[in-house]
Design an enzyme around this catalytic site. Structure first.
Site, short mmCIF file in Angstrom:
data_model
loop_
_atom_site.label_atom_id
_atom_site.label_comp_id
_atom_site.label_asym_id
_atom_site.label_seq_id
_atom_site.Cartn_x
_atom_site.Cartn_y
_atom_site.Cartn_z
N HIS A 116 0.84 -1.19 0.00
CA HIS A 116 0.00 0.00 0.00
C HIS A 116 0.87 1.25 0.00
O HIS A 116 1.87 1.32 0.70
CB HIS A 116 -0.92 0.03 1.22
CG HIS A 116 -2.07 -0.89 1.13
ND1 HIS A 116 -3.25 -0.52 0.54
CD2 HIS A 116 -2.23 -2.17 1.53
CE1 HIS A 116 -4.08 -1.54 0.59
NE2 HIS A 116 -3.49 -2.55 1.19
N ALA A 163 13.54 -20.13 8.72
CA ALA A 163 12.15 -20.12 9.19
C ALA A 163 11.84 -18.82 9.93
O ALA A 163 12.65 -18.32 10.70
CB ALA A 163 11.90 -21.31 10.11
#
Length: 188
Positions: A116, A163
């Site tokens: 955005h 991870a």
């Protein structure tokens, strides 16, 4: 029977099924993708692959899509050979997503090709325009579980994303990146 060998045996029928799926409109195919998410085992994998062949811009051989993988922007998605996307991933390809060969995307990962803008102060941020920025995941990349790949990123060849990492900028390749934001922690 290994995954690659099984794929070679089933490839022709799966590609034929993908051709037959061209008879259905995209809205029906999107509904079908949601309807078969829960299907376990080889039948679910086969149906997801056939739908992926029909919906994506380009799909290679021996591609595994796990259960509950959400894909947005099908037409801007290109996937190479020997790719696996494990369960609960969110893949947004609206800004262009290219995934190379021999890539593994572990469970619960997100890849985003948009962000955005917040330039127009007269509007809430969520109503500002959306900026599309492509993502490239080159060959021989492993993206660890729960990782987030943000818009505009290129993950270079032979990279491990640890991870839980958030990749906000491109990687150098032949390395391990980790952290929030992800940084190079080791060359490989």
């Amino acid at each position: 029977m290994t995954g690659r060998r099984l794929f070679r045996v089933a490839e022709l029928p799966l590609r034929f099924l993908a051709l037959m799926l061209k008879l259905l409109p995209e809205s029906a195919l999107a509904w079908l993708w949601s309807a078969i998410e829960f299907l376990p085992g080889k039948i679910g994998v086969a149906l997801r692959y056939s739908l992926l062949l029909r919906l994506a811009q380009r799909v290679g051989r021996n591609v595994y899509i796990g259960k509950y993988v959400k894909i947005a922007g099908w037409k801007d998605l290109c996937i190479g050979d020997n790719v696996s996307m494990h369960r609960n991933c969110y893949i947004d390809a609206k800004g262009g997503l290219e995934i190379g060969n021999d890539v593994s995307i572990a469970h619960s990962c997100s890849i985003l090709t948009f962000e955005h803008d917040w330039e127009d102060r007269s509007l809430p941020i969520k109503y500002n325009k959306i900026l599309y920025k492509g993502v490239v995941v080159e060959d021989d990349v492993w993206i660890g579980c729960g990782s987030r790949i943000l818009a505009g990123v290129t993950i270079k060849k032979r990279t491990i994303v640890a991870a839980g990492s958030v990749v906000t900028k491109g990687t150098l390749g032949h390395c391990i990146v980790a952290g929030v934001p992800a940084r190079n922690i080791k060359d490989i």
